[in-house]
Write an enzyme that holds these catalytic residues in place. Structure first.
Site, short mmCIF file in Angstrom:
data_model
loop_
_atom_site.label_atom_id
_atom_site.label_comp_id
_atom_site.label_asym_id
_atom_site.label_seq_id
_atom_site.Cartn_x
_atom_site.Cartn_y
_atom_site.Cartn_z
N LYS A 115 27.35 -48.69 23.70
CA LYS A 115 27.09 -47.89 24.99
C LYS A 115 28.41 -48.83 25.68
O LYS A 115 28.19 -49.64 26.44
CB LYS A 115 25.82 -48.49 25.32
CG LYS A 115 24.93 -47.80 25.61
CD LYS A 115 23.70 -47.99 27.00
CE LYS A 115 23.37 -47.43 28.03
NZ LYS A 115 23.14 -46.11 28.30
N ARG B 96 21.22 -53.75 20.53
CA ARG B 96 22.41 -52.77 20.69
C ARG B 96 24.23 -53.69 21.59
O ARG B 96 24.47 -52.88 21.02
CB ARG B 96 21.06 -52.19 21.39
CG ARG B 96 22.13 -50.02 21.02
CD ARG B 96 21.50 -49.42 21.78
NE ARG B 96 21.24 -49.03 23.01
CZ ARG B 96 20.36 -48.48 24.09
NH1 ARG B 96 19.96 -48.05 23.25
NH2 ARG B 96 19.91 -48.86 24.42
N GLU C 293 23.52 -34.98 21.51
CA GLU C 293 22.61 -35.50 22.46
C GLU C 293 23.17 -34.55 23.97
O GLU C 293 24.06 -34.06 23.67
CB GLU C 293 22.84 -37.24 22.43
CG GLU C 293 24.11 -37.56 22.88
CD GLU C 293 23.83 -39.02 21.99
OE1 GLU C 293 22.27 -39.41 22.51
OE2 GLU C 293 24.53 -39.59 22.23
C1 PLP Z 1 24.48 -41.41 25.02
C2 PLP Z 1 22.68 -41.67 25.33
N1 PLP Z 1 22.15 -41.46 24.82
C3 PLP Z 1 20.44 -41.43 24.34
C4 PLP Z 1 20.21 -43.05 25.06
C5 PLP Z 1 18.76 -43.64 25.57
O1 PLP Z 1 18.61 -44.10 24.71
P1 PLP Z 1 17.23 -45.37 25.65
O2 PLP Z 1 16.27 -44.73 24.87
O3 PLP Z 1 17.39 -46.55 24.77
O4 PLP Z 1 17.80 -45.35 26.87
C6 PLP Z 1 20.68 -43.58 26.20
C7 PLP Z 1 20.39 -44.01 27.60
O5 PLP Z 1 20.82 -45.41 26.96
C8 PLP Z 1 22.23 -42.73 26.39
O6 PLP Z 1 23.60 -43.47 27.28
#
Ligand code: PLP
Length: 351
Positions: A199, A98, A235
């Site tokens: 991210k 990622r 989200e």
């Molecule tokens: C905006 C956002 N959505 C979703 C997630 C969940 O991602 P993950 O399950 O890879 O931690 C995160 C955390 O990293 C996030 O910052």
């Protein structure tokens, strides 16, 4: 891996715990002993990582991360296993990949998957005494990639710094009985063609205002809607969202606006194994009103139930507690992550 001359918590061969009240751990930052750093300049590959004592870093005021937000973060957790005391990491290559995707979008150079995973492992081993006892939480790792050379005109940096630091964190679930979300109608998190699916550090500070205002009104966080139509849920500020109706589990599709969560991906697979039908699709906000259950997923929150969603002053409530599907998924996921349930999927990496 090079190592500084500071005292090494591993050197006496006896594992010690840091002086932490493990029962009081939340998600605040506790500095640990070491971090891992590496650099790359002028299109060369990243150097070998070096473990150095955790400290402030030196950065040009004109660096691209400070001036233009050319930065990426990742987040993953290491758990101490109950029976043999070994350490387990959950799907670290997914985080590495990622970060590579994000680096591509942000015109940054990134460490290889192997360098990323190795730096994470070294950081964990050097900070072993900070990994909470089994059941008390995890060591949270924060890999960070930034443009670190000085550029005044808007261009990509020629030098990149990658570092991994760590902080012990507690279990999210113990915090309460469920999240109370409010649908955010004014501010948006992502735009089509933007950076919502990586991210990037620039995605996070703009959500602080909306989430802060929601918290001031007693909500836990906001649920963002798509910025194009304002009709579909996307989200929460740091986690993905699912809803359950009967046997069907639905979650917003990864259409470029939401972060493709590693927990989301894992929960989709576990839910299918449990016999639920999983749909990844556009979800109109009205669809969540009559859901049986709603829950959030993410590295920080794990699988956390949503107790209520408030939309235009109407509050919709959902099932929480140990009889729910979200609890079943939480138990399955944390069981695999902490090694108390056999990992038949090859998701965990033993250190
Ligand atoms: C905006 C956002 N959505 C979703 C997630 C969940 O991602 P993950 O399950 O890879 O931690 C995160 C955390 O990293 C996030 O910052």
């Amino acid at each position: 891996m090079q190592k500084s001359t500071e005292p090494d918590p591993r050197s006496d061969g006896v594992e010690k715990y840091a002086d932490v009240n493990w029962d009081e751990l939340g998600f605040s930052f506790t500095p640990t002993d070491f971090m891992c750093m590496m650099r790359c300049c002028g299109g060369e590959n990243f150097s070998q990582g070096a473990l150095v004592p955790f400290r402030n870093i030196e950065l040009s005021p004109c660096s691209t991360v400070l001036q233009y937000g050319q930065g990426l973060i990742e987040g993953l957790k290491a758990y101490r296993k109950e029976d043999d005391g070994s350490i387990l990491l959950f799907r670290p290559e997914e985080n590495a990949l990622r970060m590579k995707m994000g680096a591509e979008r942000m015109c940054m150079q990134s460490p290889s998957v192997e360098q990323f995973v190795d730096a994470v492992k070294q950081t964990i081993l050097a900070n072993k005494r900070w990994i909470p006892p089994p059941g008390k939480g995890a060591l949270y790792l924060r890999p960070t990639l930034m443009g670190s050379s000085s550029v005044l005109g808007l261009r990509a940096a020629t030098e990149y710094t990658f570092l991994v630091f760590a902080s012990p964190v507690g279990n999210y679930q113990k915090a309460g009985t469920g999240l109370n979300l409010v649908v955010e109608e004014k501010f948006h998190r992502a735009i089509p063609g933007g950076t919502g699916d990586i991210k990037a550090v620039v995605n996070y500070s703009p959500t602080i205002k909306a989430a802060g205002a929601a918290r001031a009104k007693g909500f836990s966080d906001v649920l963002f809607l798509d910025s194009l139509t304002g009709k579909y849920i996307e989200e929460v500020s740091g986690c993905n969202i699912f809803m359950l109706k009967g046997n069907i589990l639905s979650t917003p599709a990864t259409n470029g606006n939401i972060l493709p969560g590693i927990t989301r991906k894992s929960i989709i697979e576990l839910a299918k194994d449990f016999g639920y039908q999983v749909e990844e699709r556009d979800i109109p906000v009205e669809d969540v009103f009559d859901a049986n259950e709603v829950f959030c997923t993410g590295t920080a929150v794990g699988v956390t139930p949503v107790a209520s969603i408030t939309y235009q002053d109407k509050r919709f409530e959902y099932r929480t507690g140990e009889e729910t599907v979200s609890f079943k998924l939480h138990v399955a996921l944390t069981g695999i992550q902490s090694g108390s349930i056999e990992d038949k999927k090859g998701w965990t990496v033993k250190i």
